[in-house]
Scaffold this active site. Sequence first.
Site, PDB file in Angstrom:
ATOM      1  N   LYS A 112       0.819  -1.221   0.000  1.00 20.54           N
ATOM      2  CA  LYS A 112       0.000   0.000   0.000  1.00 20.54           C
ATOM      3  C   LYS A 112       0.851   1.269   0.000  1.00 20.54           C
ATOM      4  O   LYS A 112       0.452   2.277  -0.581  1.00 20.54           O
ATOM      5  CB  LYS A 112      -0.958   0.004   1.197  1.00 20.54           C
ATOM      6  CG  LYS A 112      -2.055  -1.037   1.038  1.00 20.54           C
ATOM      7  CD  LYS A 112      -3.286  -0.720   1.847  1.00 20.54           C
ATOM      8  CE  LYS A 112      -4.405  -1.660   1.437  1.00 20.54           C
ATOM      9  NZ  LYS A 112      -5.580  -1.581   2.269  1.00 20.54           N
ATOM     10  N   LYS A 195      -5.310  -8.979  -6.310  1.00 21.49           N
ATOM     11  CA  LYS A 195      -6.535  -9.290  -5.577  1.00 21.49           C
ATOM     12  C   LYS A 195      -7.625  -8.267  -5.906  1.00 21.49           C
ATOM     13  O   LYS A 195      -7.337  -7.098  -6.156  1.00 21.49           O
ATOM     14  CB  LYS A 195      -6.145  -9.302  -4.095  1.00 21.49           C
ATOM     15  CG  LYS A 195      -7.127  -8.813  -3.108  1.00 21.49           C
ATOM     16  CD  LYS A 195      -6.519  -8.784  -1.734  1.00 21.49           C
ATOM     17  CE  LYS A 195      -6.598  -7.383  -1.181  1.00 21.49           C
ATOM     18  NZ  LYS A 195      -7.464  -7.211  -0.043  1.00 21.49           N
ATOM     19  N   LYS A 198     -11.291  -2.918  -3.022  1.00 22.98           N
ATOM     20  CA  LYS A 198     -12.152  -1.727  -3.062  1.00 22.98           C
ATOM     21  C   LYS A 198     -11.421  -0.538  -3.642  1.00 22.98           C
ATOM     22  O   LYS A 198     -12.013   0.323  -4.267  1.00 22.98           O
ATOM     23  CB  LYS A 198     -12.587  -1.335  -1.643  1.00 22.98           C
ATOM     24  CG  LYS A 198     -13.405  -2.350  -0.924  1.00 22.98           C
ATOM     25  CD  LYS A 198     -13.922  -1.719   0.373  1.00 22.98           C
ATOM     26  CE  LYS A 198     -13.853  -2.689   1.515  1.00 22.98           C
ATOM     27  NZ  LYS A 198     -12.533  -2.698   2.162  1.00 22.98           N
TER      28      LYS A 198
HETATM   29  N1  AQP Z   1     -10.179 -10.209  -2.960  1.00 21.68           N
HETATM   30  C1  AQP Z   1     -10.524 -10.777  -1.823  1.00 21.68           C
HETATM   31  N2  AQP Z   1     -10.777 -12.100  -1.772  1.00 21.68           N
HETATM   32  C2  AQP Z   1     -11.144 -12.693  -0.604  1.00 21.68           C
HETATM   33  N3  AQP Z   1     -11.290 -12.031   0.553  1.00 21.68           N
HETATM   34  C3  AQP Z   1     -11.062 -10.705   0.549  1.00 21.68           C
HETATM   35  N4  AQP Z   1     -11.123  -9.770   1.509  1.00 21.68           N
HETATM   36  C4  AQP Z   1     -10.796  -8.567   0.991  1.00 21.68           C
HETATM   37  N5  AQP Z   1     -10.512  -8.685  -0.319  1.00 21.68           N
HETATM   38  C5  AQP Z   1     -10.665 -10.009  -0.616  1.00 21.68           C
HETATM   39  C6  AQP Z   1     -11.507 -10.041   2.892  1.00 21.68           C
HETATM   40  O1  AQP Z   1     -12.564  -9.167   3.221  1.00 21.68           O
HETATM   41  C7  AQP Z   1     -12.461  -8.819   4.603  1.00 21.68           C
HETATM   42  C8  AQP Z   1     -12.569  -7.331   4.752  1.00 21.68           C
HETATM   43  O2  AQP Z   1     -11.455  -6.735   4.105  1.00 21.68           O
HETATM   44  P1  AQP Z   1     -11.131  -5.208   4.311  1.00 21.68           P
HETATM   45  O3  AQP Z   1     -12.085  -4.415   3.564  1.00 21.68           O
HETATM   46  O4  AQP Z   1     -11.066  -4.873   5.726  1.00 21.68           O
HETATM   47  O5  AQP Z   1      -9.664  -4.999   3.837  1.00 21.68           O
HETATM   48  P2  AQP Z   1      -8.874  -5.430   2.615  1.00 21.68           P
HETATM   49  O6  AQP Z   1      -8.473  -6.848   2.780  1.00 21.68           O
HETATM   50  O7  AQP Z   1      -7.757  -4.460   2.489  1.00 21.68           O
HETATM   51  O8  AQP Z   1      -9.927  -5.314   1.433  1.00 21.68           O
HETATM   52  P3  AQP Z   1      -9.848  -4.461   0.136  1.00 21.68           P
HETATM   53  O9  AQP Z   1     -11.109  -4.623  -0.588  1.00 21.68           O
HETATM   54  O10 AQP Z   1      -8.603  -4.797  -0.625  1.00 21.68           O
HETATM   55  O11 AQP Z   1      -9.806  -2.988   0.673  1.00 21.68           O
HETATM   56  P4  AQP Z   1      -8.783  -1.858   0.345  1.00 21.68           P
HETATM   57  O12 AQP Z   1      -8.767  -1.739  -1.137  1.00 21.68           O
HETATM   58  O13 AQP Z   1      -9.315  -0.659   1.031  1.00 21.68           O
HETATM   59  O14 AQP Z   1      -7.462  -2.300   0.904  1.00 21.68           O
HETATM   60  C9  AQP Z   1     -11.128  -9.357   5.104  1.00 21.68           C
HETATM   61  O15 AQP Z   1     -11.369 -10.540   5.854  1.00 21.68           O
HETATM   62  C10 AQP Z   1     -10.383  -9.657   3.860  1.00 21.68           C
HETATM   63  O16 AQP Z   1      -9.488 -10.738   4.038  1.00 21.68           O
END
Ligand code: AQP
Length: 332
Positions: A112, A195, A198
Amino acid sequence: MKGRIFSGVQPTGNLHLGNYLGAIRNWVNLQRDFECIYCVVDLHAITVPRTSEQLTNDTLEVAAGLIASGINPDSSILFNQSQVSSHSELAWIFNCTAKLGWLNRMTQFKEKAGRNKENASVGLYVYPTLMASDILAYKATHVPVGEDQKQHLELTRDIALAFNSSYNKSFFPIPEPQIFGTASRVMSLRDGKSKMSKSDISDYSRINLKDTSTEISLKFKKAKSDSNPLPFSIKELEERPEARNLVGVYAALSSKNEEDILREFGGKGFGIFKPALADLAVSVLEPINNELRKLMNDKSYLIKVLKEGSNKASSISQTVLSDVYNIIGCVR
Ligand code: AQP
């Protein structure tokens, strides 16, 4: 009850299919057997720049997405992190427990912060100690997460062990990760090696829970794939990350395994597979989408749910925090 679950989601944009299949859907099922505490981690979300309007809207939308997906705020605790001050207080104590070397190994910070590390917030760096406090403030025994959060959970376990050993007590339970099946890492629809996320700038990289049926179909139609038909075995998907991802998503949405999907679609091209996948996704996501839209029209209900959940969460975590202060010798 088999134990206490804690898990969280950041209000950093639209909840997507990765969040749903990798986390939220499992959280819903766990409500049957565990005491569940689910948190919209708004203080984690500000580790990268957000406007106040974005933070407010995304917090309510994530709460709405969780309820629409089946999280029951009457039987589980659903709240937002900033309303429960024990998370930030305990995080400070864990900042003094965790070692710099442990945090330096965290790959999410590296990803990040990118090349411009000097400009990343200190909050982004200590994100994992706040995550450890989220979990340990409730003495959670199990933490359901996607693959991407595994390393942070290992750090949480290290912090719990280090705290227990510093004060010669078995105070914190060592939480167990729960990583479920094929969809524990759903990949971007534009790049099978990244992956689904968001914060990806391309909205075509993900299926959002709030996408309409037309948008879902269009995104799957435009999803990156290749010109070969689907094979008959998983092994043959090894060098085809986008195809592998789409097969994995189909399997997860239909609660079948990937072999079953290849038995059905082996030899067929993406012209047949993608519309079938889109129809399946719409059938699973449409009811959630309808409910989410209804809930977003009743923001006062969402605010009330988060407030009530925060009160319940505070009453558990304040007791744990008070014990921690006593253990470390703060005069109370
Ligand atoms: N691509 C994914 N596949 C499976 N599981 C996922 N999770 C996130 N992306 C995937 C799981 O969703 C839960 C909440 O995640 P989060 O929103 O707290 O943080 P993150 O993992 O950083 O998700 P994002 O979507 O990638 O957010 P940003 O872009 O803001 O960093 C967690 O249990 C995560 O494992």
